[in-house]
Structures are given as structure tokens and as C-alpha cells.
Design a protein around this motif. Structure first.
Motif, mmCIF file in Angstrom:
data_model
loop_
_atom_site.group_PDB
_atom_site.id
_atom_site.type_symbol
_atom_site.label_atom_id
_atom_site.label_comp_id
_atom_site.label_asym_id
_atom_site.label_seq_id
_atom_site.Cartn_x
_atom_site.Cartn_y
_atom_site.Cartn_z
ATOM 1 N N LEU A 1 0.823 -1.210 0.000
ATOM 2 C CA LEU A 1 0.000 0.000 0.000
ATOM 3 C C LEU A 1 0.858 1.262 0.000
ATOM 4 O O LEU A 1 0.417 2.333 0.427
ATOM 5 C CB LEU A 1 -0.953 -0.011 1.202
ATOM 6 N N SER B 1 -3.971 4.624 -0.138
ATOM 7 C CA SER B 1 -5.135 4.532 0.748
ATOM 8 C C SER B 1 -6.019 5.734 0.456
ATOM 9 O O SER B 1 -5.618 6.668 -0.252
ATOM 10 C CB SER B 1 -4.710 4.539 2.220
ATOM 11 N N ALA C 1 -7.052 1.221 -1.163
ATOM 12 C CA ALA C 1 -6.259 0.121 -0.605
ATOM 13 C C ALA C 1 -6.715 -1.218 -1.174
ATOM 14 O O ALA C 1 -5.888 -2.060 -1.555
ATOM 15 C CB ALA C 1 -6.373 0.116 0.918
ATOM 16 N N GLN C 2 -8.010 -1.427 -1.264
ATOM 17 C CA GLN C 2 -8.516 -2.681 -1.820
ATOM 18 C C GLN C 2 -8.180 -2.797 -3.298
ATOM 19 O O GLN C 2 -7.837 -3.881 -3.786
ATOM 20 C CB GLN C 2 -10.023 -2.766 -1.598
ATOM 21 N N LEU D 1 -4.444 -3.762 -3.511
ATOM 22 C CA LEU D 1 -4.187 -5.143 -3.102
ATOM 23 C C LEU D 1 -4.755 -6.137 -4.117
ATOM 24 O O LEU D 1 -4.115 -7.155 -4.428
ATOM 25 C CB LEU D 1 -4.785 -5.400 -1.717
ATOM 26 N N PRO E 1 0.424 -6.379 3.699
ATOM 27 C CA PRO E 1 0.208 -5.057 4.273
ATOM 28 C C PRO E 1 0.358 -5.089 5.792
ATOM 29 O O PRO E 1 0.184 -6.136 6.421
ATOM 30 C CB PRO E 1 -1.240 -4.748 3.874
ATOM 31 N N THR F 1 -0.709 -2.781 9.458
ATOM 32 C CA THR F 1 -1.622 -1.759 9.974
ATOM 33 C C THR F 1 -1.633 -1.803 11.487
ATOM 34 O O THR F 1 -1.272 -2.815 12.095
ATOM 35 C CB THR F 1 -3.048 -1.964 9.436
ATOM 36 N N HIS G 1 -8.784 -0.806 9.327
ATOM 37 C CA HIS G 1 -7.977 -0.997 8.116
ATOM 38 C C HIS G 1 -7.661 -2.473 7.881
ATOM 39 O O HIS G 1 -7.571 -2.917 6.740
ATOM 40 C CB HIS G 1 -6.686 -0.189 8.218
ATOM 41 N N ASN H 1 -8.497 -4.230 4.428
ATOM 42 C CA ASN H 1 -7.497 -4.937 3.624
ATOM 43 C C ASN H 1 -7.943 -6.363 3.321
ATOM 44 O O ASN H 1 -7.786 -6.855 2.197
ATOM 45 C CB ASN H 1 -6.158 -4.955 4.351
#
Length: 329
Positions: free
Chosen positions: A202, A208, A256-257, A260, A274, A276, A281, A285
Motif C-alpha cells: 500500500l 489509501s 487500498a482494496q 491489493l 500489508p 496496519t 484498516h 485490507n
């Protein structure tokens, strides 16, 4: 949760990088919050947890040992050797004796008898890669570790290492805005049957919905030393972020999605890692594993990165000299 393979073991397609629970991004979360994130990851079906002797100079391994030793059957444990702190300084040391000592200390901190996947965190260029991998192979034979990994090495170094002992996984930075693995090492992993584990998928927070405010970085945030996070470069990079926002809206997911899902679509041998400190989050994710991107959207993402290149290198010159990855001209 989708699964991928490391050696003969199935793991979640999305792992959890545990570094920022103890290290590198300013003041870490409280012990209670870190525990909630670790246990929350297991509850979401995340079965690859990644730490290192370097992270918090042992504190991160101690955290995982304290919180997760009773859940050892639920996840694949990955840690790293080759970088540690000595007399207050960060040291890269890949000598066989040092690797053995680091492993014993990590086993104690992690409260386990064996580490599933043990990476050479950086190749110590003063030591032939064959010697360092040979020491790791001895740890496999002794039952201290199950599989060997390498971090931030080139395809050529990977092949040299793999000739000494099978390498189960290679870890390096890979994301929409860091494409160096596409030069050679991503294909080398595919060819050799090696899992490719992408850290910072990310973009250290850039990929993000709310990119980081460089003016708010704490003094000990490693992004302060990274050129692409300088105030000037981030002005240019925010234009790229706006275009990514439009594509994420088109896909019906968060940035973010989107990032990924794009990464997981790069091949069945690719695993995203990732990190976090937030439960929200973490859940966001994990949802990326269910995002399906059309061929048209994937093409649009690639075209965007070609027409709107990232401003700034990923590492400063001093750090760049420590790694062995291929670089674009």
C-alpha cells in the motif's frame, strides 16, 4: 480468504506485516491495541504473520511470542535475520555464526521451537550469499527453521542462493507505485516455484483513501528519509492519487482494496503483506481478497502508472546501497 502456497504450506493470500506494531512509523500503538490487531488478523483468516529481529530491536518478536504463542497452530510464522542493533547502531551481518546466534535469540523471544519461514533480511555483501544460505540450511537440518527466505535481492542472487538450498519465498517491495520486481525477480520466482511476498503493497500509506500528511510525520518515522515522501515530491504524487481515487470509485472499492486486488492478480505465486495498527484498516485490507478487477480496469491502472509516473525514489542513496534489487534506469 484466498490462499497461496509457500513451499508445501497453504497460507492466506494476504498476510500481516507486523513491523509497524513496534517500529519505524512513529510512536507504536499500545500493547493492548497491538494485541487486538494480531488476534483480529487470525480471526479474519490471515495465516501469514511476518516479523524480524530488527523490528523494535527484538520488541516485535517479543510481542508476537507473548500474544500468539498459544495460537501457534493457527498461522505461519515468518521472521528475519541479518539486520539487528548493536551498540545503538543498525548492523547488517550475514556471517554464519551471527545467523545462528540471531536465530537462537529470535526463538526465545517468539516462544517457539521452530520458525516456519526465516528470511535473510538483507544480503551482507561482505559475505558470499552461498555462505549465508548455507548457514540457514544448517538451521533447517537442525529443526530450528522450516523454510528459507530472502529479502530485497536480485534474480541473479536468488538463483545463486536457490542452487545451495531451495528458497521458499522472496520478499521485496512491490505495489502499484513500486514496480521494480517486474524487471526480473517476479518472473524468476514464478519459474523456480518460489512464493513472492510483496511488502509495503500500500505504498507505506500512500495507496489509501487518506494519503499521509508528510508534515505530520514524527521524528522517528522512516518515511522522512524516503525521497518520494518529501514535500515537493508529494505535491506531484497527489495528482496521481486523485486519478487512483477515480479508478477505485469505478471499481466500487477503496484505494487500498484496489491496490491489493491488483497485486494479487499478478500471479498465483504473489502474496501481499500489508501492515496496519487499525482494526478497521485490517478488515478493509482483508476485503480486498474478494475484489475482482476487470481486465479493462487493470489495463487502466497500468496505463495510469505509465503516464503519471511516481515522483521520487523509494530509498535514499545510503539505504539503496544496502539492497540488491534490480533498479530501473
Amino acid at each position: 480468504m484466498q490462499t497461496r502456497r509457500i513451499a508445501q504450506q497453504q497460507v492466506s493470500a494476504l498476510g500481516l506485516g507486523c513491523m509497524n506494531l513496534s517500529h519505524a512509523y512513529g510512536v507504536p500503538p499500545t500493547a493492548e491495541q497491538a494485541e487486538r490487531v494480531l488476534l483480529g488478523a487470525l480471526d479474519l483468516g490471515i495465516t501469514l504473520l511476518d516479523t524480524a529481529a530488527l523490528y523494535g530491536y527484538g520488541a516485535n518478536e517479543e510481542l508476537l511470542g507473548r500474544v500468539l504463542s498459544g495460537h501457534r497452530h493457527r498461522y505461519m510464522l515468518a521472521s528475519k535475520c541479518g539486520i539487528f542493533q548493536e551498540d545503538g547502531k543498525r548492523v547488517i551481518d550475514g556471517r554464519p555464526a551471527t545467523i545462528r546466534q540471531t536465530c537462537e535469540a529470535s526463538l526465545q523471544r517468539l516462544r517457539t521451537d521452530v520458525i516456519d519461514l526465516y528470511y535473510l533480511h538483507r544480503w551482507d555483501k561482505q559475505v558470499p550469499i552461498e555462505d549465508s544460505v548455507g548457514a540457514l540450511a544448517d538451521l533447517v537440518a537442525a529443526g530450528k527453521i522450516r523454510h528459507i527466505g530472502l529479502s530485497e535481492v536480485s534474480a541473479a542472487t536468488l538463483r545463486r542462493a536457490h542452487a545451495i538450498h531451495p528458497i521458499a519465498a522472496l520478499q521485496t517491495e512491490y505495489s502499484l507505485w513500486t514496480r521494480n520486481p517486474e524487471i526480473a525477480v517476479l518472473d524468476a520466482c514464478r519459474e523456480l516455484g518460489i512464493a513472492f511476498v510483496a511488502f509495503s503493497p500500500l505504498g507505506r500509506g500512500f495507496l489509501s483513501d487518506s494519503p499521509p500528511d508528510v508534515n505530520a510525520f514524527e521524528d522517528n518515522d522512516i518515511r522522512r528519509s524516503m525521497p518520494r515522501f518529501s514535500a515537493g515530491n508529494m505535491v506531484a504524487n497527489r495528482g496521481l492519487h486523485q486519478k487512483l481515487t477515480q479508478l477505485a470509485t469505478q471499481a466500487g472499492c477503496s484505494i487500498a482494496q484496489l491496490a491489493l486486488a491488483w497485486l494479487l492478480g499478478k500471479g498465483p505465486h504473489v502474496i501481499a503483506l500489508p501492515g496496519t495498527t487499525s482494526l478497521a484498516h485490517l478488515a478493509e485490507n482483508a476485503g480486498a481478497a474478494e475484489c475482482m478487477l476487470s481486465a479493462e480496469l487493470r489495463a487502466a491502472l497500468d496505463a495510469l502508472m505509465q503516464t503519471s509516473p511516481v515522483s521520487g525514489a523509494r530509498y535514499n542513496p545510503l539505504t539503496q546501497r544496502e539492497i540488491d534489487t534490480e533498479e530501473f534506469a
